[in-house]
Design a protein around this motif. Structure first.
Motif, mmCIF file in Angstrom:
data_model
loop_
_atom_site.group_PDB
_atom_site.id
_atom_site.type_symbol
_atom_site.label_atom_id
_atom_site.label_comp_id
_atom_site.label_asym_id
_atom_site.label_seq_id
_atom_site.Cartn_x
_atom_site.Cartn_y
_atom_site.Cartn_z
ATOM 1 N N ASN A 363 0.733 -1.308 0.212
ATOM 2 C CA ASN A 363 0.183 -0.189 0.147
ATOM 3 C C ASN A 363 0.806 1.109 0.511
ATOM 4 O OD1 ASN A 363 -2.683 -0.985 0.116
ATOM 5 N ND2 ASN A 363 -3.028 -0.902 2.551
ATOM 6 N N MET A 367 0.978 4.359 -2.710
ATOM 7 C CA MET A 367 0.695 5.435 -2.056
ATOM 8 C C MET A 367 1.435 6.253 -2.886
ATOM 9 S SD MET A 367 0.271 8.262 0.352
ATOM 10 C CE MET A 367 0.881 7.913 2.183
ATOM 11 N N THR A 371 1.678 9.290 -5.214
ATOM 12 C CA THR A 371 1.266 10.409 -4.923
ATOM 13 C C THR A 371 2.707 11.199 -5.821
ATOM 14 O OG1 THR A 371 1.312 9.976 -2.894
ATOM 15 C CG2 THR A 371 2.665 12.182 -2.950
ATOM 16 N N MET A 436 -7.561 4.902 -0.803
ATOM 17 C CA MET A 436 -5.847 5.507 -1.159
ATOM 18 C C MET A 436 -6.150 7.432 -1.743
ATOM 19 S SD MET A 436 -3.364 4.619 -1.195
ATOM 20 C CE MET A 436 -2.626 2.632 -1.196
ATOM 21 N N LEU A 439 -5.457 9.610 1.528
ATOM 22 C CA LEU A 439 -3.890 9.510 1.929
ATOM 23 C C LEU A 439 -2.936 10.269 0.419
ATOM 24 C CD1 LEU A 439 -4.273 5.605 2.662
ATOM 25 C CD2 LEU A 439 -3.673 8.148 4.310
ATOM 26 N N VAL A 440 -3.681 9.670 -0.584
ATOM 27 C CA VAL A 440 -2.746 10.452 -1.914
ATOM 28 C C VAL A 440 -2.789 12.561 -1.641
ATOM 29 C CG1 VAL A 440 -1.651 11.096 -4.220
ATOM 30 C CG2 VAL A 440 -2.710 8.532 -3.263
ATOM 31 N N TYR A 515 -5.755 6.416 7.693
ATOM 32 C CA TYR A 515 -5.522 5.027 6.514
ATOM 33 C C TYR A 515 -7.353 4.449 7.179
ATOM 34 C CZ TYR A 515 -4.599 3.728 11.596
ATOM 35 O OH TYR A 515 -4.625 2.485 12.973
ATOM 36 N N THR A 519 -6.827 0.491 3.184
ATOM 37 C CA THR A 519 -5.079 1.628 3.185
ATOM 38 C C THR A 519 -4.518 1.426 4.395
ATOM 39 O OG1 THR A 519 -6.439 2.882 3.339
ATOM 40 C CG2 THR A 519 -6.622 2.430 1.596
ATOM 41 N N LEU A 521 -1.103 1.265 5.743
ATOM 42 C CA LEU A 521 0.152 1.465 5.599
ATOM 43 C C LEU A 521 1.698 1.194 6.318
ATOM 44 C CD1 LEU A 521 -0.013 6.037 4.469
ATOM 45 C CD2 LEU A 521 -0.116 4.041 2.863
#
Lengths: 580, 359
Positions: A363, A367, A371, A436, A439-440, A515, A519, A521
């Protein structure tokens, strides 16, 4: 509006008639993209922060309560002590790191030591590891069963000592890089003048060297201070009962589900960061005026005594850094510390324990890749528009302001702001919560400013008339972006990409609130496994993150080298160019 | 020269915030003409060029090119080529790609394009440099590539923004000549912005002298030099001595305790304050029989300028020090030395009168 300056006697209607045709369709399209960029930053940065600020003055049911939350905070002794704790730790770390980084930077730029490149590589290694890694190493080195526990003479590593050492470790490369840049800009003519005027080496140091890096030093101190005071990983792992602001937010939100109090602490944490940010901007403005383009680089001369002294410093720092990293790697390979020291890969079988397993690692890779890809594209293209698009003055100014803002926002604060904003059922973007995507977006926003400034700096260095020339040749601006601006700026683009990738791999602070089960991390897994007492697997995951970043760096280096070689023919500057 | 206006600027105003950079500028340029905008920095000459190019949009006024109103046309809807002071050559593209940059979007076939690039390279004297990159060329060569790129699309108007100022003196003199010849050969209407009066005097068909956003004078180089219409033009183009005074009768000017004959008094009335101007090369140190306007003074110093020498003379009865140029031959014949007492003459037909306020 520039048409408001129309001279008297000219009918306004006439100008309005021409307004649309004044710009080419091409420019309108690019302006439209810039507006989309503004909308994106509004959603990703401004709106969440606004929600956070308003939450800090509301009670649990959303009623406005003024500064009640802050009053509660200040009247709770256990909480308010965090403020002084945070300040003590941050100030102490700042002092230590700035001093050490200055010595190291001085040794690398101003002496004639052998193997400077190697030292430099070793000294910036911590930037590739999550801030949790030094904390875990410290547990193994000085913890209850640590191998060097006696060196603390009865003091406990769990608390301020551990936080300061751990913070120094991971902020050191940041400080080093600023000071390397500051010290690299030396003007030989000043040193020659000092020598001719009979100044002693010490006096030269005081009157030439120090003033020239003054702003670099101030900048370093501010950056380190902010990094430490807003960091969450190190105090979480090694802080013990020693509360700081960053861990308070985490405890209020995750532990007690007291979001309003979390918001209030966030606002308090925002203050030093904001102050630092303003001071740093001020310093940056001063600094740019210091160096003239006519400066002649200075070559250090041989000074046996100083050279030996600085070799010693560099060696010591390198040993400490390698030792800390080595300890984490070793700990991750030991079967059962400290009773069974046989080496094994058992701790790397993440799927056999809680914390997310290898899934979390993959993940993180996904990610970080997203990113880097989307972030680089978005950041660079919008920076290009801000720098090179004609007109749209207000839009460009607004965008630039929003792009600078994230620098003043600690990751933890941004993460909490995202909860408030995106988790609200009334938000149409509610769907991205727990995916996701959030998060990005959060990671890109968190690290936006440095990337934006890198892009702007690179773009400023290319001729401002490229766009005018291509417009006069009737070539659309995006063609020129693609054929000229992007190739010329490619090193900076790659730099932004690797910066985003490494930070996305190592960050904990912003994503800790965002998260979900799907997802998880790697960096969060380190924290959770450490929390659960699985310190060795936590070390193993931290090592995996670091190795991944090392590999990414190597790939970046190879690509850059190939690129530079391929484009060497046009990148080399001919010195006679301007004059003959 | 056909008197057919190709470019017409009508009452152009331009503001930057509160600052008015151009004030009611009107100008008409004929087809095939080479015009120089000349003035000190900040006079508005570059602003005017950028307005013509459409790089800055103007606040009020009108621009007509070949009869078409281009006042608010975007840059890519105008017909011009431009060379910037920095050349703005694309560093990552070869010379050929730079020159052919504008040909791509015009659906020119590959053969035609290559042929056109060859032709342009030979026009600017850079054959066999197609594959080089800008950084591999000297400044003068880069300048030529920029010129070729601007001419590639055969624009009706060529704009040059201080094209020679980044070059050293020898290359500059050489390119000055070359650009002028090229312009005459191609017959392209050209506007060049410069702060270098020598450049303007040698290259232009007409010079537009600007100051503080206003056009001070438009004229041929001879007119600008010999019949400046304002003290500013007289001072900015070439060297000039100024003596403040007033008209005391219909043929004489009083300046401190000196009285000078003048040949014409223009629109000045008796007692009105004015400035008498005389060029250094017009002051005579070797006198013939005619002894009007002769002043006695002392040579303060002599400055060697190669083909001529410049002397600074303190005149009796006046605190203004006069500058007089004499040829080296004269200098030798007169055996001029520092501190020497001399008689100098300010020939009356070489004196020009300007209003006092204008400067």
């Amino acid at each position: 509006m520039n048409i408001s300056l129309v001279a008297k006697g000219q009918p306004e209607q006439m100008h309005r008639h021409h307004l649309l045709s004044r710009r080419s369709p091409d420019e309108w399209a690019l302006g439209g993209i810039l507006l989309i960029g503004i909308a994106a930053l509004t959603v990703a940065v401004v709106a969440p922060l606004y929600t956070l600020l308003s939450k800090s003055v509301q009670d649990h049911d959303g009623n406005f309560v003024g500064l009640d939350n802050f009053a509660t905070y200040v009247s709770t002794p256990s909480l308010v002590s965090s403020i002084s704790h945070s300040l003590t730790v941050a100030l102490l770390s700042t002092l230590i790191v700035t001093t050490l980084a200055f010595c190291a930077a001085y040794a690398i730029t101003r002496t004639r030591l052998p193997g400077k490149g190697l030292f430099r590589t070793i000294l910036v290694l911590p930037i590739l590891a999550p801030s949790l890694l030094p904390a875990i190493s410290l547990v193994y080195l000085f913890g209850n069963q640590g191998i060097l526990k006696e060196m603390l003479m009865g003091e406990s590593i769990y608390g301020p000592i551990g936080i300061v050492i751990g913070s120094c470790f991971w902020t050191f490369p940041h400080a080093l890089m600023i000071l390397l840049t500051a010290l690299a800009n030396s003007d030989a003519r000043l040193y020659e003048s000092a020598k001719v005027l009979g100044a002693s080496p010490f006096r030269t140091f005081l009157t030439v060297t120090l003033p020239s890096v003054k702003y670099g030093l101030i900048s370093t101190a501010f950056v380190v201070f902010t990094l430490v005071i807003t960091d969450f990983g190190v105090p979480k792992v090694i802080g013990g009962q020693f509360n700081v602001l960053a861990t308070d937010i985490y405890k209020q939100v995750i532990g007690q589900q007291n979001f309003e109090m979390g918001a209030a602490v966030s606002v308090i944490l925002l203050l030093p960061a904001l102050l630092t940010f303003i001071a740093d901007r001020w310093v940056q403005r001063r600094q740019s005026a210091m160096l003239t383009s006519k400066a002649v680089p200075w070559t250090p001369e041989k000074r046996p005594l100083a050279d030996n002294l600085f070799t010693g410093i560099l060696l010591l720092l390198s040993i400490i850094i390698l030792g800390m990293i080595g300890m984490a790697i070793y700990a991750s390979l030991v079967t059962f510390w400290p009773y069974n020291l046989n080496l094994t890969f058992k701790n790397y079988q993440f799927d056999l324990m809680d914390g997310g397993g290898w899934e979390a690692y993959w993940n993180s890779i996904r990610m970080a890749t997203y990113t880097a890809l989307f972030g680089t594209f978005f950041i660079f293209f919008n920076a290009y528009l801000v720098e090179k698009l004609k007109g749209f003055g207000i839009a460009k100014f607004l965008f630039h302001l929003m792009a600078i803002l994230p620098l003043a926002v600690p990751g933890l604060v941004l993460g909490l702001a995202y909860i408030f904003y995106f988790n609200s059922p009334s938000n149409p973007l509610n769907g991205i919560y727990g995916t996701m995507v959030i998060l990005v977006i959060c990671t890109i926003s968190h690290f936006y400013t440095v990337c934006h400034l890198t892009a702007v700096t690179a773009l400023k260095q290319i001729d401002p008339e490229f766009e005018s020339v291509s417009a006069s040749l009737k070539v659309p601006q995006f063609v020129t972006f693609w054929r000229v601006s992007l190739p010329v700026c490619l090193p900076a683009v790659l730099e932004i990409g690797i910066y985003l990738f490494v930070n996305a791999m190592t960050t904990v602070s912003a994503v800790i609130f965002l998260y979900s089960y799907n997802t998880m991390l790697a960096s969060v897994a380190v924290l959770n496994m450490d929390d659960a007492g699985d310190i060795a697997p936590a070390a193993a995951m931290a090592v995996m993150i670091m190795l991944t970043c090392v590999v990414a760096k190597l790939v970046h280096w190879v690509i850059s080298t190939i690129l530079l070689q391929k484009t060497q023919r046009w990148r080399t500057r001919v010195t006679e160019g301007a004059t003959s | 020269m056909t008197a057919h206006p190709y470019l017409q600027l009508i009452d152009i105003d331009q503001y930057f915030g509160q600052f008015q950079a151009l004030k009611k500028v009107s100008l008409s340029i004929n087809e095939g003409e080479f015009v120089c905008f000349l003035g000190p920095s900040g006079c508005g000459k570059t602003t005017l060029l950028r307005v013509i190019a459409g790089l800055d949009s103007l606040c009020s006024g009108q621009i007509l090119q070949a009869g078409r109103d281009i006042t608010y046309a975007p840059v890519n809807k105008r017909d011009f080529g431009i060379v910037f002071q920095s050349y703005a050559l694309f560093p990552n593209l070869s010379v050929a790609d730079n020159i052919g940059y504008g040909l791509k979007s015009r659906r020119v076939s590959r053969q035609n394009k290559t042929a056109r690039i060859r032709e342009l390279l030979s026009v600017v004297g850079l054959e066999r440099s197609e594959q080089k990159y800008p950084s591999q060329l000297s400044g003068g060569q880069q300048q030529r590539v920029a010129l070729a790129r601007a001419l590639a699309t055969s624009p009706g108007l060529l704009l040059l923004d201080e094209p020679l100022s980044a070059l050293d003196a020898r290359v500059r003199a050489h390119l000055r000549h070359e650009i002028k010849q090229l312009q005459e050969k191609l017959g392209v209407t050209t506007i060049m912005v410069t702060h270098d009066q020598e450049e303007a005097l040698t290259m232009a068909d007409r010079i537009v002298v600007m100051n503080h956003g206003l056009i001070e004078q438009i004229g041929t180089p001879e007119e600008i030099y010999c019949q400046p219409q304002s003290a500013f033009v007289a001072d900015f183009v070439g060297e000039m001595n100024f003596l403040d005074g007033f008209l005391c009768n219909d043929s004489q000017v009083q300046s401190q305790s000196i009285r000078l004959d003048v040949s014409q008094t223009g629109s000045f009335s008796i007692d009105s304050p004015l400035r008498v101007a005389v060029r250094p090369e017009d002051i005579r140190l070797r006198l013939n029989g005619d002894r009007h306007n002769v002043l006695n003074g002392t040579v303060l110093d002599l400055e060697f300028l190669g083909s001529k020498a410049r002397s600074r003379v303190a005149v009796k009865g006046h605190d203004q020090i006069l500058i007089a140029d004499i040829s080296m031959n004269e200098l030798t014949e007169l055996e001029l030395r520092n501190g020497q007492n001399v008689d100098i003459q300010l020939p009356r037909d070489r004196l020009q009168l300007f209003g006092k306020a204008a400067s």
